[in-house]
Design an enzyme around this catalytic site. Structure first.
Site, mmCIF file in Angstrom:
data_model
loop_
_atom_site.group_PDB
_atom_site.id
_atom_site.type_symbol
_atom_site.label_atom_id
_atom_site.label_comp_id
_atom_site.label_asym_id
_atom_site.label_seq_id
_atom_site.Cartn_x
_atom_site.Cartn_y
_atom_site.Cartn_z
ATOM 1 N N GLU A 1 -7.766 2.187 -8.612
ATOM 2 C CA GLU A 1 -7.408 1.071 -7.963
ATOM 3 C C GLU A 1 -7.895 -0.316 -8.679
ATOM 4 O OE1 GLU A 1 -6.963 1.806 -3.298
ATOM 5 O OE2 GLU A 1 -8.811 1.190 -3.721
ATOM 6 N N HIS B 1 -15.222 2.392 -2.882
ATOM 7 C CA HIS B 1 -14.115 1.321 -2.748
ATOM 8 C C HIS B 1 -14.663 0.265 -3.263
ATOM 9 C CE1 HIS B 1 -11.054 -1.326 -1.410
ATOM 10 N NE2 HIS B 1 -10.174 -0.102 -1.175
HETATM 11 P P1 13P Z 1 -3.840 -3.171 -0.543
HETATM 12 O O1 13P Z 1 -2.562 -1.943 -0.506
HETATM 13 O O2 13P Z 1 -3.706 -3.759 0.814
HETATM 14 O O3 13P Z 1 -3.910 -3.827 -1.840
HETATM 15 O O4 13P Z 1 -5.097 -2.325 -0.399
HETATM 16 C C1 13P Z 1 -5.513 -1.282 -1.469
HETATM 17 C C2 13P Z 1 -6.723 -0.609 -1.100
HETATM 18 O O5 13P Z 1 -7.524 -1.297 -1.251
HETATM 19 C C3 13P Z 1 -6.677 0.868 -0.776
HETATM 20 O O6 13P Z 1 -8.105 1.374 -0.429
#
Ligand code: 13P
Length: 246
Positions: free
Chosen positions: A158, A88
């Site tokens: 992400e 992450h």
């Molecule tokens: P948000 O949906 O708060 O932007 O977070 C995304 C995330 O980091 C999921 O792992």
């Protein structure tokens, strides 16, 4: 086709709040998982209906031994985790995690048959320089090094700049549908090139400010196999609105 939607609660939600939350999650045709803090994974597992799976948020690079504070893949397996997030951006950035460490974590998870949810994504300056694909390639090459057959595996695209955590100002924005589509196509091509038919089975999720307002448009993209949801997964009403996607 049903999508995979994972709530990433991060370091939020008390054990009591989590226990109250679970029975309120609606049953949907999508696969749903909850990535919860370590301390109440087991309690949560005892309470989860069959259609909700459990996920870890991270795992040790080590398999066992004198590593104070670490939690091994085998321990996550004992708590009933089906998935575990790795790489992450909050860990890559705040804990300086490297691709080599992420690769070790993935190997540990695969050994105990926990499905890794590998997060990849570029930051804002890399995006501005047009380096998204280069960054994604590098992260995928590093994290999947020495893995010939990934088997059950999930990737989450992400983009760092679209995650609530890294956005300044009150209004948070997800990536555009076009950005998401392009990155997902690229990741799927990479998977196809490296793993052939096996690669086609890997689900690619999107994460970064997914909320009830934008989730439909994101999830309806055929290149998007699901979502990794942060902030909006902390409220029953918004999480339910996302997972009811049909
Ligand atoms: P948000 O949906 O708060 O932007 O977070 C995304 C995330 O980091 C999921 O792992």
């Amino acid at each position: 086709m049903s999508k995979l939607i994972i709530a990433n609660w991060k370091m939020n939600m008390s054990a009591k709040a989590a226990m109250n939350f679970i029975p309120k999650i609606i049953k949907s045709k999508n696969l749903v998982a909850v990535a919860a803090p370590y301390t109440y994974l087991k309690r949560l597992q005892n309470k989860l209906p069959k259609y909700i799976k459990l996920s870890g948020q991270d795992v040790s690079v080590y398999e066992s031994g004198s590593k104070t504070g670490d939690i091994s893949a085998k321990m996550l397996k004992e708590t009933g985790c089906a998935y575990c997030i790795v790489g992450h951006s909050e860990r890559r950035i705040f804990k300086h995690e490297t691709d080599k460490e992420i690769n070790d974590k993935i190997l540990n998870l695969l050994k105990v048959k926990i499905i890794p949810v590998l997060c990849v994504g570029e930051n804002i300056s890399q995006k501005r320089l047009g380096q998204t694909n280069k960054v994604l390639s590098k992260q995928l090459d590093g994290a999947l090094n020495n893995i010939k057959k990934p088997g059950n595996f999930v990737i989450a695209y992400e983009p760092v700049w679209a995650i609530t955590t890294f956005q300044k100002g009150k209004i948070k924005k997800s990536a555009s549908v076009q950005d998401i589509k392009l990155a997902h196509v690229f990741i799927k091509q990479w998977l196809n090139k490296h793993f052939g038919r096996e690669g086609k089975k890997i689900m690619v999720l999107y994460g970064g400010t997914v909320n009830p307002k934008n989730s439909f448009d994101i999830l309806k993209l055929k290149e998007v196999d699901g979502a990794l949801v942060g902030a909006a997964s902390l409220k029953v009403s918004s999480f339910n609105a996302i997972i009811k996607f049909n």
